[in-house]
Scaffold this motif. Sequence first.
Motif, mmCIF file in Angstrom:
data_model
loop_
_atom_site.group_PDB
_atom_site.id
_atom_site.type_symbol
_atom_site.label_atom_id
_atom_site.label_comp_id
_atom_site.label_asym_id
_atom_site.label_seq_id
_atom_site.Cartn_x
_atom_site.Cartn_y
_atom_site.Cartn_z
ATOM 1 N N VAL A 190 47.833 -32.328 -32.267
ATOM 2 C CA VAL A 190 47.676 -33.510 -31.429
ATOM 3 C C VAL A 190 46.423 -33.326 -30.575
ATOM 4 N N HIS A 191 45.674 -34.421 -30.394
ATOM 5 C CA HIS A 191 44.436 -34.377 -29.604
ATOM 6 C C HIS A 191 44.408 -35.598 -28.694
ATOM 7 N N SER A 192 43.928 -35.421 -27.474
ATOM 8 C CA SER A 192 43.830 -36.529 -26.524
ATOM 9 C C SER A 192 42.442 -37.159 -26.567
ATOM 10 N N HIS A 193 42.318 -38.334 -25.938
ATOM 11 C CA HIS A 193 41.107 -39.147 -26.072
ATOM 12 C C HIS A 193 40.198 -39.016 -24.846
ATOM 13 N N PRO A 194 38.890 -38.776 -25.035
ATOM 14 C CA PRO A 194 37.966 -38.641 -23.908
ATOM 15 C C PRO A 194 37.729 -39.938 -23.135
ATOM 16 N N ALA A 195 38.015 -41.081 -23.748
ATOM 17 C CA ALA A 195 37.851 -42.343 -23.024
ATOM 18 C C ALA A 195 38.915 -42.499 -21.948
ATOM 19 N N TYR A 196 39.984 -41.749 -22.085
ATOM 20 C CA TYR A 196 41.097 -41.823 -21.134
ATOM 21 C C TYR A 196 41.091 -40.620 -20.202
ATOM 22 N N SER A 197 40.816 -39.434 -20.749
ATOM 23 C CA SER A 197 40.986 -38.190 -20.002
ATOM 24 C C SER A 197 39.660 -37.529 -19.655
ATOM 25 N N GLY A 198 39.449 -37.303 -18.359
ATOM 26 C CA GLY A 198 38.280 -36.558 -17.915
ATOM 27 C C GLY A 198 38.329 -35.102 -18.359
ATOM 28 N N PHE A 199 39.531 -34.552 -18.473
ATOM 29 C CA PHE A 199 39.681 -33.176 -18.934
ATOM 30 C C PHE A 199 39.159 -33.036 -20.368
ATOM 31 N N VAL A 200 39.500 -33.992 -21.215
ATOM 32 C CA VAL A 200 39.090 -33.926 -22.614
ATOM 33 C C VAL A 200 37.571 -34.042 -22.742
ATOM 34 N N THR A 201 36.955 -34.858 -21.904
ATOM 35 C CA THR A 201 35.493 -34.964 -21.898
ATOM 36 C C THR A 201 34.868 -33.604 -21.626
ATOM 37 N N ASN A 202 35.413 -32.886 -20.640
ATOM 38 C CA ASN A 202 34.921 -31.541 -20.332
ATOM 39 C C ASN A 202 35.098 -30.612 -21.522
ATOM 40 N N GLY A 203 36.252 -30.708 -22.189
ATOM 41 C CA GLY A 203 36.517 -29.872 -23.341
ATOM 42 C C GLY A 203 35.552 -30.130 -24.488
ATOM 43 N N MET A 204 35.249 -31.396 -24.723
ATOM 44 C CA MET A 204 34.310 -31.740 -25.791
ATOM 45 C C MET A 204 32.920 -31.177 -25.505
ATOM 46 N N LEU A 205 32.472 -31.298 -24.275
ATOM 47 C CA LEU A 205 31.153 -30.793 -23.916
ATOM 48 C C LEU A 205 31.079 -29.283 -24.094
ATOM 49 N N LEU A 213 36.678 -25.379 -16.403
ATOM 50 C CA LEU A 213 37.310 -25.625 -15.109
ATOM 51 C C LEU A 213 36.985 -27.055 -14.711
ATOM 52 N N VAL A 214 38.012 -27.848 -14.537
ATOM 53 C CA VAL A 214 37.831 -29.262 -14.219
ATOM 54 C C VAL A 214 38.234 -29.503 -12.770
ATOM 55 N N SER A 215 37.257 -29.827 -11.947
ATOM 56 C CA SER A 215 37.506 -30.135 -10.538
ATOM 57 C C SER A 215 37.678 -31.634 -10.377
ATOM 58 N N SER A 216 38.708 -32.027 -9.656
ATOM 59 C CA SER A 216 39.055 -33.446 -9.535
ATOM 60 C C SER A 216 38.822 -33.933 -8.103
ATOM 61 N N PRO A 217 37.764 -34.711 -7.880
ATOM 62 C CA PRO A 217 37.448 -35.177 -6.537
ATOM 63 C C PRO A 217 38.423 -36.244 -6.024
ATOM 64 N N ASN A 218 38.412 -36.393 -4.723
ATOM 65 C CA ASN A 218 39.187 -37.438 -4.053
ATOM 66 C C ASN A 218 38.269 -38.106 -3.031
ATOM 67 N N ALA A 219 38.268 -39.427 -2.987
ATOM 68 C CA ALA A 219 37.352 -40.136 -2.105
ATOM 69 C C ALA A 219 38.002 -41.379 -1.516
ATOM 70 N N ILE A 220 37.488 -41.804 -0.379
ATOM 71 C CA ILE A 220 37.871 -43.073 0.231
ATOM 72 C C ILE A 220 36.831 -44.109 -0.203
ATOM 73 N N LEU A 221 37.290 -45.277 -0.571
ATOM 74 C CA LEU A 221 36.381 -46.331 -1.018
ATOM 75 C C LEU A 221 35.817 -47.107 0.172
ATOM 76 N N LYS A 222 34.562 -47.469 0.091
ATOM 77 C CA LYS A 222 33.914 -48.176 1.199
ATOM 78 C C LYS A 222 34.584 -49.514 1.492
ATOM 79 N N LYS A 223 35.086 -50.168 0.434
ATOM 80 C CA LYS A 223 35.711 -51.471 0.618
ATOM 81 C C LYS A 223 37.231 -51.370 0.636
ATOM 82 N N ALA A 224 37.736 -50.222 1.046
ATOM 83 C CA ALA A 224 39.183 -50.027 1.141
ATOM 84 C C ALA A 224 39.785 -51.070 2.071
ATOM 85 N N PRO A 225 40.822 -51.792 1.624
ATOM 86 C CA PRO A 225 41.437 -52.799 2.491
ATOM 87 C C PRO A 225 42.230 -52.196 3.651
#
Length: 338
Positions: free
Chosen positions: A170-185, A254-266
């Motif tokens: 089974v393989h996951s899709h890079p269009a969905y998963s940021g982890f898989v994109t890292n793996g492909m690279l 190693l996949v680092s996952s950022p967290n951010a506040i959006l400028k237009k946050a309601p």
Amino acid sequence: MALTRFLVLLAAAALFAASPASAAEDALLRAAKKEGKVTWYTAVSLPVAQEICKKFMGKHPGVECIVHRDGSGKLYQRYLQEDKGNIHVADVYHTSNYGHYLILKDKHLLPYQPKGTEKFNASFVTKHHAWTILRAAVLVPFYNTKKVSAADAPKSWKDLADPKWKDRMVHSHPAYSGFVTNGMLLNIKNHGQDYYKKLAANKPKIVQSALASIPLVARGEADVGAGTVSYGLFEAISKGEPLKVVIPTEGVPLVSSPNAILKKAPHPNAAKLFTDYMFSLEAQQVFANRFLYVGHPGVKYPKGLPTLDELKLEVIDPEVIKKENKNMQNLFRKLFGV
């Protein structure tokens, strides 16, 4: 009497010294309660996200935490479509595709330093504060121990291209998963694009999320997984699933996952309050308990989780991810037909 007066003055001085920070925290809490809710777009697994929200609401009654969980690619497209239509739902944004943050940085992300992060591991913080790394994990292959012996199991990424795994993977899709994109690279760097041609010839089952591959292998619908997020895999193993982690000889991304506040946050004040909470020891320990690596120096990790020092880590440059993100998706669609 003199001693008593001195102690009273000392206590008053301490109270006065602490009051500005306390007053600011109280003002933020009042403003957040007035807004009433915070909406979190996140790619972390739903059980983890729900636990974080539940604990946050228990600590801050009056501020509802709403989770929208999806893959990195889907959340990115959703946010861009909403912004294009001048629809602003998300307050806080968290995914595993670092390249997206480089694109969003100047126009979409609000610089904010979460409380206490000045003491974090330097790899988890940024000088510009447009985002802070909430959690990190590695992408690893794995297999079902009831269907594959340790002797026959893959020992490297390259082993997964062996024809013996045809119709068994089974393989996951890079269009969905940021982890898989890292793996492909990483794998293209080490083995070239022919590696994915060989994988495609093995006709793996394709799922979206890297996490979604875990139950398929656990149920025996596939014998091996071509890569999943380590935290979900270690958690499944801790619950008794017949799975085994493979630490490839070439190394793991190693996949680092950022967290951010959006400028237009309601709900900007609730967004800040929630962000501060996510980087508190209590919340960071929740992530660590789920086998995720975090920046807080005070957390304790569960037994069985290898330290980052024990792994051969490959860190993909975020600029490379930004540049190659679409190329990886297009290559995958071309070779795998999905």
